[in-house]
Write an enzyme that holds these catalytic residues in place. Structure first.
Site, short mmCIF file in Angstrom:
data_model
loop_
_atom_site.label_atom_id
_atom_site.label_comp_id
_atom_site.label_asym_id
_atom_site.label_seq_id
_atom_site.Cartn_x
_atom_site.Cartn_y
_atom_site.Cartn_z
N HIS A 1 26.39 -1.42 3.13
CA HIS A 1 25.19 -0.97 3.82
C HIS A 1 24.74 0.41 3.35
CE1 HIS A 1 27.02 -3.92 6.51
NE2 HIS A 1 25.87 -4.08 7.08
N GLU B 1 17.02 -13.48 3.01
CA GLU B 1 16.14 -12.54 2.32
C GLU B 1 15.30 -13.24 1.25
OE1 GLU B 1 19.17 -11.91 3.25
OE2 GLU B 1 19.03 -10.06 4.40
#
Length: 321
Positions: free
Chosen positions: A127, A58
């Site tokens: 998540h 990321e």
């Protein structure tokens, strides 16, 4: 009629067609079609130069997006979930949000970052969190939370036109929600009254909007008319619309999927104390997520999240004060 997912895909497709500087990149956005299928078919339509799969890093691909934006491109960067965005927080906070200011106004970063947020799908803690309130803390960023199909369809274009970084938070429970996208353009400045009312204001955004609307429907059955305000833009907050609604109803319930401590709901409550103290006839109520990592087990996950009965109870408490 379309779905939230399809509306977002159409918005990206339109942006890629309209401006050759626009490209999409992120993990699995190409061959796989995106982990939530938002970009399904876009690789075949636009090719690998415009729809780019990235390594599982990321920080690297958000940093590449920042560099591309400063170089004249208009990147759309997809991060799978808000939890993973923390791996790119240094790039987002220390570079994207600050370069304009640190360069004395010489360099803009016209970057759009999309990511999924929220719980309710049994994906467990790593998540499922709602951290958009953290990003709404950072000056230099614009934070959007489309809750309707129309906003999913039309918020991307003004986000790409913004000369500064814009983060779009898409609640994971909304992708299959159907609706009419319409043809009317939307702004990325204003909150919206989704249901008018006179007795109490329910302030919500993203995944909590639909729970607030369901609560308003239940309250109406008992003679309480709740006004539901969709915040839509979490930074900068449309303070004028929030205060105007509370000035009409004199009571406020904030529904926030973030944790209560240090949350967006805390910021809104403080602003109401600053700007609307003498309009309030009852303490500001907050319905937030329990202060635990989001559990995996369905019954525990449901217990941790803001639910319609809790919103109804808070609204009735406010009205009866």
């Amino acid at each position: 009629m379309t779905t939230y997912r399809e509306a977002m895909r159409e918005a990206i497709s339109e942006a890629l067609l309209a401006d050759e500087r626009v490209f999409l990149m992120g993990e699995d956005v190409g061959m796989y079609g995106g982990c939530f299928a938002v970009s399904l078919g876009l690789l075949e339509k636009f090719g690998p130069e415009r729809v780019r799969d990235t390594p599982l890093s990321e920080s690297a691909f958000v940093g590449a997006g920042i560099g591309a934006a400063m170089g004249g491109m208009r990147p759309i960067v997809e991060i799978m979930t808000v939890n993973f965005s923390l791996l790119a927080l240094d790039q987002i906070l220390n570079n994207a949000a600050t370069i304009l200011h640190m360069s004395g106004g010489q360099f803009n970063v016209p970057l759009v970052i999309r990511m999924t947020t929220g719980a309710g799908r049994q994906l467990a803690a790593q998540h499922s969190h709602s951290l958009e309130g953290w990003y709404a803390h950072i000056p230099g960023l614009r934070i959007l939370a489309p809750a309707t199909v129309a906003d999913a369809r039309w918020m991307l274009a003004p986000a790409l036109a913004d000369p500064d970084p814009v983060l779009i938070f898409e609640h994971g429970s909304l992708y299959n929600v159907p609706g009419e996208p319409g043809t009317e353009k939307v702004d990325i400045v204003s909150a919206a009254v989704r249901r008018p009312g006179r007795d109490v204001t329910l302030l919500a955004y993203g995944g909590t909007l639909h729970k607030a609307l369901s609560a308003a429907e239940e309250l109406a059955g008992g003679g309480i008319e709740a006004e539901v305000v969709d915040l839509r833009v979490l930074r900068p907050l449309d303070e004028a619309s929030i205060v105007a609604s509370v000035a009409k109803t004199h009571r406020a319930v904030i529904v926030d999927e973030g944790w209560r401590s240090g949350s967006l709901s805390a910021e809104i409550a403080a602003r109401l104390a600053d700007r609307a103290f003498y309009e309030l006839d009852a303490p500001v109520e907050r319905v937030c997520t329990a202060e635990v990592p989001i559990p995996y087990a369905r019954h525990m996950e449901e217990a941790a999240l803001p639910q319609v009965p809790a919103v109804v109870e808070a609204a009735r408490r406010a009205v009866s004060s």
